[in-house]
Design a protein around this motif. Structure first.
Motif, PDB file in Angstrom:
ATOM      1  N   UNK A   1       0.817  -1.196   0.000  1.00 45.27           N
ATOM      2  CA  UNK A   1       0.000   0.000   0.000  1.00 45.27           C
ATOM      3  C   UNK A   1       0.854   1.250   0.000  1.00 45.27           C
ATOM      4  N   UNK A   2       2.129   1.058  -0.175  1.00 41.29           N
ATOM      5  CA  UNK A   2       2.998   2.213  -0.207  1.00 41.29           C
ATOM      6  C   UNK A   2       3.328   2.542  -1.631  1.00 41.29           C
TER       7      UNK A   2
ATOM      8  N   UNK B   1      10.157  -7.075   0.884  1.00 45.63           N
ATOM      9  CA  UNK B   1      10.475  -7.683  -0.398  1.00 45.63           C
ATOM     10  C   UNK B   1       9.275  -7.675  -1.330  1.00 45.63           C
ATOM     11  N   UNK B   2       8.082  -7.734  -0.778  1.00 45.31           N
ATOM     12  CA  UNK B   2       6.874  -7.723  -1.602  1.00 45.31           C
ATOM     13  C   UNK B   2       6.651  -6.363  -2.237  1.00 45.31           C
ATOM     14  N   UNK B   3       6.785  -5.301  -1.442  1.00 43.54           N
ATOM     15  CA  UNK B   3       6.503  -3.979  -1.988  1.00 43.54           C
ATOM     16  C   UNK B   3       7.647  -3.432  -2.848  1.00 43.54           C
ATOM     17  N   UNK B   4       8.838  -3.997  -2.728  1.00 42.56           N
ATOM     18  CA  UNK B   4       9.947  -3.501  -3.529  1.00 42.56           C
ATOM     19  C   UNK B   4      10.066  -4.226  -4.866  1.00 42.56           C
ATOM     20  N   UNK B   5       9.786  -5.526  -4.861  1.00 37.38           N
ATOM     21  CA  UNK B   5       9.958  -6.307  -6.079  1.00 37.38           C
ATOM     22  C   UNK B   5       8.663  -6.501  -6.855  1.00 37.38           C
ATOM     23  N   UNK B   6       7.552  -6.567  -6.151  1.00 41.31           N
ATOM     24  CA  UNK B   6       6.260  -6.736  -6.813  1.00 41.31           C
ATOM     25  C   UNK B   6       5.287  -5.710  -6.257  1.00 41.31           C
ATOM     26  N   UNK B   7       5.489  -4.472  -6.640  1.00 40.51           N
ATOM     27  CA  UNK B   7       4.684  -3.379  -6.102  1.00 40.51           C
ATOM     28  C   UNK B   7       3.208  -3.538  -6.445  1.00 40.51           C
TER      29      UNK B   7
ATOM     30  N   UNK C   1       0.116  -3.366  -3.827  1.00 38.92           N
ATOM     31  CA  UNK C   1      -1.011  -2.438  -3.970  1.00 38.92           C
ATOM     32  C   UNK C   1      -2.342  -3.181  -4.006  1.00 38.92           C
ATOM     33  N   UNK C   2      -2.396  -4.290  -4.758  1.00 39.43           N
ATOM     34  CA  UNK C   2      -3.636  -5.069  -4.828  1.00 39.43           C
ATOM     35  C   UNK C   2      -4.007  -5.610  -3.455  1.00 39.43           C
TER      36      UNK C   2
END
Length: 370
Positions: free
Chosen positions: A1-2, A166-172, A176-177
């Motif tokens: 969500x960032x 790692x989730x928000x950096x590699x698979x933004x 978000x979803x």
């Protein structure tokens, strides 16, 4: 969500590019207030910073020998810890520890209560504290309980994955979803919780106020987190508050385990009018019909044909007696635990945000925008 985090540019920024630095994910530009010149963005890394400080400090021979012994004893653990921390995307030394402690508590609570996902009345009645099923088994609380259990289950798991760097950096996109799914589930969880709050833990006004206040603060924190989704710093703060408030019930249950034992050992506590945790004669009749004669008011009401649900009596609080007494101890201990946990979480997360402000302001003087 960032919002997306920018990657460090490989080349230095020239003077002509001072007002426009573009990367594949973000644009780094001077702040409208400071007007500082643009410098290449480097993620804040306190581990590297501490290592540089330690390298600069001279060591005596005794200190050097001691450090070799310590490194030899803890080197494997440290390397393993830092490897896991790196793979999950954590940059600060204690971030993984905090994630394991608080994230693990949330996962543990969800797994421990997963048996409530079975909506059969016999299952939920068996696993609820004594006295709670009297109202939880009736509409509209019955439906609200099922909705709250399912929505909270998926909300907790979604929150855990939302805080993995790692989730928000590699698979933004997935980050978000997942955030939007959490925001969609949240109203159902809070709304059903509001319905349950009228009767849960005895339905005393003090616990009702806490549940309503907690639900509103969770909703406000999540909403403001989405409003500030393009401002990484503000988004981080509000989502930390959101996650911290979700854990209030978990801490309250831990406090309750100790509090109900203390209440039982003291032996002079009652769920009575002073604590607003009264039991109705109908609840006593449903839970322990053989003990109804111990309460004269209930006996008189039953003989006169009065509605037992409108007659309330005090019950001795103790985990060492009948189920009705166990339920009284649970109500008293849980009500106190909720307020203590709420204060601890509100103060604790604000303290953490303050102490971690250095990492949050490592781009001081700049704006990170999409």
């Amino acid at each position: 969500m960032s919002s997306p985090s920018s990657e460090a540019p490989k080349s230095a920024v020239s003077t002509s590019d001072a007002h426009s630095v573009s990367t594949s994910a973000s644009v780094l530009r001077p702040s409208t207030t400071s007007g500082f010149p643009v410098a290449p963005y480097q993620p804040y890394d306190p581990i590297a910073e501490e290592s540089e400080k330690k390298e600069e400090e001279p060591q005596s021979p005794d200190q050097a020998e001691h450090s070799h012994v310590v490194v030899g004893a803890t080197g494997i653990f440290s390397r393993g810890y830092m490897t896991i921390s790196y793979l999950l995307g954590f940059k600060e030394r204690w971030s993984l520890t905090l994630f394991i402690v608080f994230g693990g508590a949330l996962i543990g609570f969800v797994l421990a209560r997963s048996f409530m996902l079975d909506p059969r009345a016999s299952n939920q009645k068996r696993h609820l504290p004594p006295g709670e099923w009297f109202w939880a088994g009736r509409p509209p609380i019955r439906g609200a309980l099922i909705a709250h259990v399912y929505s909270s289950f998926f909300l907790a798991w979604g929150t855990i994955f939302e805080f993995l760097p790692v989730l928000r950096r590699r698979t933004l996109v997935l980050h978000s979803i997942n955030g939007y799914i959490i925001l969609a589930i949240l109203p159902a969880s809070i709304g059903s919780g509001f319905v349950i709050a009228r009767r849960t833990i005895g339905g005393a006004p003090d616990t009702q106020v806490l549940f309503y206040l907690l639900g509103l603060l969770v909703l406000i924190s999540a909403t403001l987190g989405m409003v500030w989704v393009r401002d990484v710093r503000q988004h981080r703060k509000w989502m930390l508050r959101f996650a911290s408030l979700l854990g209030v019930v978990i801490t309250a249950r831990i406090i309750m385990l100790a509090a109900r034992r203390i209440i039982s050992d003291i032996g002079t506590y009652y769920a009575d009018i002073l604590d607003l945790q009264l039991f109705s004669c109908a609840e006593i009749l449903a839970l322990a019909p053989s003990t109804l004669s111990q309460y004269p008011s209930c006996t008189v009401a039953q003989q006169s044909g009065q509605f037992l649900g409108s007659v309330f009596v005090g019950v001795h609080a103790s985990v060492n007696e009948e189920p009705i007494n166990y339920g009284a101890a649970f109500r008293l201990a849980m009500a106190a635990g909720l307020w203590i946990a709420f204060i601890l979480h509100v103060c604790g997360i604000e303290l953490y945000i303050h102490l971690s402000e250095k990492a949050n302001l490592h781009l001081k003087g700049y704006e990170l925008t999409r």
